[in-house]
Design an enzyme around this catalytic site. Structure first.
Site, PDB file in Angstrom:
ATOM      1  N   THR A 200      -9.383  -4.624  11.926  1.00  0.00           N
ATOM      2  CA  THR A 200      -9.418  -3.407  11.106  1.00  0.00           C
ATOM      3  C   THR A 200     -10.476  -3.472  10.002  1.00  0.00           C
ATOM      4  O   THR A 200     -10.844  -2.448   9.446  1.00  0.00           O
ATOM      5  CB  THR A 200      -8.047  -3.156  10.449  1.00  0.00           C
ATOM      6  OG1 THR A 200      -7.699  -4.295   9.643  1.00  0.00           O
ATOM      7  CG2 THR A 200      -6.970  -2.944  11.502  1.00  0.00           C
ATOM      8  N   GLU A 218       1.957 -10.484  11.942  1.00  0.00           N
ATOM      9  CA  GLU A 218       3.313  -9.998  12.264  1.00  0.00           C
ATOM     10  C   GLU A 218       3.613 -10.108  13.750  1.00  0.00           C
ATOM     11  O   GLU A 218       4.722  -9.802  14.201  1.00  0.00           O
ATOM     12  CB  GLU A 218       3.472  -8.552  11.799  1.00  0.00           C
ATOM     13  CG  GLU A 218       3.810  -8.418  10.327  1.00  0.00           C
ATOM     14  CD  GLU A 218       2.738  -8.953   9.398  1.00  0.00           C
ATOM     15  OE1 GLU A 218       1.556  -8.630   9.608  1.00  0.00           O
ATOM     16  OE2 GLU A 218       3.065  -9.712   8.469  1.00  0.00           O
ATOM     17  N   TRP A 268      -7.709  -9.855   7.522  1.00  0.00           N
ATOM     18  CA  TRP A 268      -8.116  -8.499   7.895  1.00  0.00           C
ATOM     19  C   TRP A 268      -8.811  -7.699   6.814  1.00  0.00           C
ATOM     20  O   TRP A 268      -9.051  -6.496   6.994  1.00  0.00           O
ATOM     21  CB  TRP A 268      -6.913  -7.724   8.423  1.00  0.00           C
ATOM     22  CG  TRP A 268      -5.663  -7.819   7.590  1.00  0.00           C
ATOM     23  CD1 TRP A 268      -4.735  -8.813   7.614  1.00  0.00           C
ATOM     24  CD2 TRP A 268      -5.196  -6.882   6.614  1.00  0.00           C
ATOM     25  NE1 TRP A 268      -3.731  -8.562   6.712  1.00  0.00           N
ATOM     26  CE2 TRP A 268      -3.980  -7.385   6.093  1.00  0.00           C
ATOM     27  CE3 TRP A 268      -5.679  -5.663   6.141  1.00  0.00           C
ATOM     28  CZ2 TRP A 268      -3.250  -6.702   5.113  1.00  0.00           C
ATOM     29  CZ3 TRP A 268      -4.956  -4.984   5.163  1.00  0.00           C
ATOM     30  CH2 TRP A 268      -3.751  -5.512   4.677  1.00  0.00           C
ATOM     31  N   ASN A 286      -0.352 -13.695   5.194  1.00  0.00           N
ATOM     32  CA  ASN A 286       0.963 -14.325   5.115  1.00  0.00           C
ATOM     33  C   ASN A 286       1.251 -15.230   6.312  1.00  0.00           C
ATOM     34  O   ASN A 286       0.673 -15.073   7.378  1.00  0.00           O
ATOM     35  CB  ASN A 286       2.052 -13.252   5.041  1.00  0.00           C
ATOM     36  CG  ASN A 286       2.005 -12.322   6.239  1.00  0.00           C
ATOM     37  OD1 ASN A 286       1.178 -11.416   6.271  1.00  0.00           O
ATOM     38  ND2 ASN A 286       2.874 -12.521   7.222  1.00  0.00           N
ATOM     39  N   ASP A 329       6.447 -12.167   2.174  1.00  0.00           N
ATOM     40  CA  ASP A 329       5.320 -11.427   2.767  1.00  0.00           C
ATOM     41  C   ASP A 329       4.291 -11.057   1.711  1.00  0.00           C
ATOM     42  O   ASP A 329       3.696 -10.000   1.739  1.00  0.00           O
ATOM     43  CB  ASP A 329       5.813 -10.167   3.512  1.00  0.00           C
ATOM     44  CG  ASP A 329       4.703  -9.463   4.281  1.00  0.00           C
ATOM     45  OD1 ASP A 329       3.730 -10.128   4.662  1.00  0.00           O
ATOM     46  OD2 ASP A 329       4.819  -8.235   4.494  1.00  0.00           O
ATOM     47  N   ASP A 331       1.092 -11.740   1.100  1.00  0.00           N
ATOM     48  CA  ASP A 331      -0.137 -12.371   1.583  1.00  0.00           C
ATOM     49  C   ASP A 331      -1.270 -12.243   0.567  1.00  0.00           C
ATOM     50  O   ASP A 331      -1.208 -11.466  -0.379  1.00  0.00           O
ATOM     51  CB  ASP A 331      -0.520 -11.886   2.971  1.00  0.00           C
ATOM     52  CG  ASP A 331      -1.111 -10.490   3.000  1.00  0.00           C
ATOM     53  OD1 ASP A 331      -1.643 -10.043   1.985  1.00  0.00           O
ATOM     54  OD2 ASP A 331      -1.041  -9.858   4.070  1.00  0.00           O
ATOM     55  N   ARG A 356      -0.848  -9.855  -3.634  1.00  0.00           N
ATOM     56  CA  ARG A 356       0.328  -9.032  -3.361  1.00  0.00           C
ATOM     57  C   ARG A 356       1.524  -9.499  -4.185  1.00  0.00           C
ATOM     58  O   ARG A 356       2.458  -8.724  -4.419  1.00  0.00           O
ATOM     59  CB  ARG A 356       0.670  -9.099  -1.858  1.00  0.00           C
ATOM     60  CG  ARG A 356      -0.257  -8.282  -0.983  1.00  0.00           C
ATOM     61  CD  ARG A 356       0.443  -7.225  -0.140  1.00  0.00           C
ATOM     62  NE  ARG A 356       1.383  -7.659   0.854  1.00  0.00           N
ATOM     63  CZ  ARG A 356       1.174  -7.610   2.162  1.00  0.00           C
ATOM     64  NH1 ARG A 356      -0.001  -7.236   2.642  1.00  0.00           N
ATOM     65  NH2 ARG A 356       2.127  -7.942   3.026  1.00  0.00           N
TER      66      ARG A 356
END
Length: 594
Positions: A200, A218, A268, A286, A329, A331, A356
């Site tokens: 992405t 994920e 990403w 993560n 989570d 990351d 995050r």
């Protein structure tokens, strides 16, 4: 989730590759003009203030433009100069529609933008209007890739090299398109959606290489960063972000489940480059499974880290991990912003990262050592703070295999449902920060959030190709808002905060005395760079999910931004912002001028 037979899928991919090979055979010998983009121009973008040649504006990810025709005194007169409808809102896989998260690239009055499915548009911006020159549709396999795109139908933009436009597709390709004709010159497969891998982020061009990051933590991938030689179209190096057997860091995976093989660590968001030391610095995502950290005891390197690589070889130089054995989570995939500030014994070379987990970090980018850190969100519940010397969470215990931090609010096998602040979306997610080198202010697009996490105990038999590998999931019982938060990087202190009714899902642009940003409810804002006072606002009527940029053409300054709400928010987090349910899918480029 729609399923396809492997036979049908193989035929589709074979046809696409055949088209690519045919195109390459016809176009591979196209001449390269002398004024094409090269390393010299990419190193000296300050000499071309009217252009925007890097995804993050420069190698240091400042997203700062010295253009000042639009300034504090006249920004109130800013108006729409022209707009252009784009495409790419079609659904695919688990997604009902695409969105726009890209940053336009500008060169000599032409813009290069992408939609969520990776189509590239070249737009002639001369004459005070936008005219489409060409569109390159890569025919992305929407269901194959969209079924394993964790967080939306996204493509964040292109890069330029020579006479080529370099881009990625969600289904794992790196594509070179002729800048004049819009025809594909060559393409190669870099990532494999059969493994849960998608792309992405925009490419980062370093010397003659395109640097690619991957999404998919994920889905149980093993993350990597890869370099492709743009002349030979061959891979130069690929560095995995999860160490293999016998490599440094594998001792931080202490389980008997072989968790490292599916350990996540995706990459990403486009990284940065320090040419003085030939170092690429990239944020690492993560670990997986996201919320069952007892499945993967140990610190789980190099997840949740800033990672420095030798640009020539891909060899790891240093790392700094923010949340060891992450159970939230949280990351650290965000861009690292490279700044130099005065120090007691000469300039300090910092790498800034807004995580995050709700903390902003300054790391010495020559050695990876912690310098300062502070919370940039209003509410943090998972830790009492950072250790002043190491920057690690105060509750971090290197002798514990499974970290619990503040145990009463940490998801775990003994605390199966709990509320965390910030929520798992951050803090700050992918939307980029901006840095004003004159004011030494760093502007963070903030998600002021909490959410609820429910843990699922994972076992090796639950790990299956192309299926979620998360160890639980979030829900959104709390209202989420946002802010623009400014940090003085000379002091490591917050210099200002402008609160917003909705989370900041687009990112920032800084100019000498202004800051531009947007809201998912449709407004684009111009703020005073020092006070963060709102000086101008325009409602686009769509959801802003992309960062603004600025450029000149025919001697006139413009501000451009893509509008079209997509990504993860309206699928996973919309209950926290119910007002945004009325925002319709869209795909539009807005360009503003005085």
């Amino acid at each position: 989730m729609e399923r396809f037979s492997g036979h049908t899928k193989m035929l589709t991919r074979a046809c696409r590759l055949a088209v690519a090979v045919a195109a390459a055979s016809v176009l591979g010998a196209l001449p390269v003009s002398a004024d094409g983009v090269n390393q010299e121009r990419l190193l000296n973008v300050d000499k071309e203030p009217g252009n925007w040649l890097h995804h993050h504006q420069n190698y240091s990810a400042h997203r700062f433009s010295s253009l000042k025709e639009i300034n504090r005194d006249n920004v109130k007169n800013l108006k729409v100069a022209w707009t252009m409808h784009l495409g790419g809102i079609e659904g695919g896989g688990i997604w009902s529609h695409g969105g726009l998260e890209g940053t336009p690239i500008a060169e000599n009055g032409f813009l290069y933008v992408t939609d969520g499915w990776g189509s590239v548009y070249k737009i002639d911006a001369h004459g005070g209007r936008g005219v489409l020159v060409w569109k390159m549709d890569p025919k992305t396999d929407r269901d194959w890739a969209g079924a394993v795109a964790c967080c939306g139908v996204d493509n964040r933009g292109v890069a330029l090299w020579g006479d080529l436009v370099i881009s990625h597709t969600l289904d794992g390709r790196l594509i070179a398109t002729n800048k004049e004709t819009g025809q594909v010159v060559w393409q190669r497969t870099v990532a494999d959606p059969d493994k849960g891998e998608t792309i992405t982020g925009a490419p980062l061009i370093v010397k003659n290489m395109a640097i690619t990051g991957v999404a998919g933590a994920e889905y149980g991938i093993r993350g990597w960063i890869a370099a492709t030689d743009l002349a030979t179209q061959k891979e130069v190096w690929r560095t995995y972000t999860i160490p293999g057997k016998g490599e440094p860091g594998i001792e931080t995976w202490k389980d008997s489940n072989n968790a490292a093989a599916a350990g996540g660590g995706s990459t990403w968001v486009t990284g940065t480059y320090d040419p003085a030391t030939d170092t690429i610095i990239w944020g690492i995502g993560n670990p997986g499974p996201d919320w069952d950290n007892a499945y993967r005891p140990g610190d789980n390197l190099y997840t949740d880290s800033s990672l420095a690589l030798d640009a020539t070889t891909g060899k790891i130089k240093w790392h700094y991990q923010h949340t060891p054995n992450d159970p939230y989570d949280y990351d650290s995939v965000a861009e690292n912003v490279l700044v130099d500030i005065p120090g007691p014994s000469g300039p300090r070379k910092l790498a800034l990262e807004a995580d995050r987990n709700g903390f902003a970090y300054a790391i010495d980018r020559t050695n990876g050592k912690f310098v300062w850190g502070l919370p940039f969100v209003k509410k943090v519940t998972w830790t009492k703070g950072l250790d002043a010397e190491t920057g690690k969470p105060i509750e971090y215990d290197p002798n514990k295999s499974v970290q619990t931090y503040i145990a009463s609010v940490t998801p775990s096998r003994t605390n199966m449902e709990t509320d965390i602040c910030p929520g798992n979306m951050g803090g700050k997610n992918w939307p980029p920060t901006a840095y004003n080198p004159d004011l030494k202010l760093w502007y963070i697009p903030v998600i002021e959030s909490c959410n609820r996490i429910k843990v699922e105990v994972m076992t090796p038999d639950k790990l299956k190709p192309r299926e979620f590998w998360t160890g639980g999931g979030p829900s959104q019982p709390f209202k989420i808002t946002g802010s623009v938060t400014a940090i003085d990087v000379t002091t490591g202190k917050i210099a200002g905060k402008m609160e917003t009714p909705f989370p900041n899902l687009g990112g920032m642009l800084a100019t000498p005395d202004l800051v531009f940003t947007g809201q998912p409810s449709g407004e684009v804002h111009a703020l005073d760079a020092k006070s963060l006072q709102k000086l101008w606002e325009f409602n686009t009527g769509g959801g802003v999910n992309a960062p603004p940029m600025t450029f000149t053409v025919d001697g006139k300054q413009y501000v451009a931004i893509l509008v079209g709400l997509g990504g993860a928010w309206d699928k996973w987090f919309i209950d926290s912002t119910p007002e945004l349910k009325k925002i319709q899918p869209g795909s539009m480029l807005y360009v503003f001028a005085l």
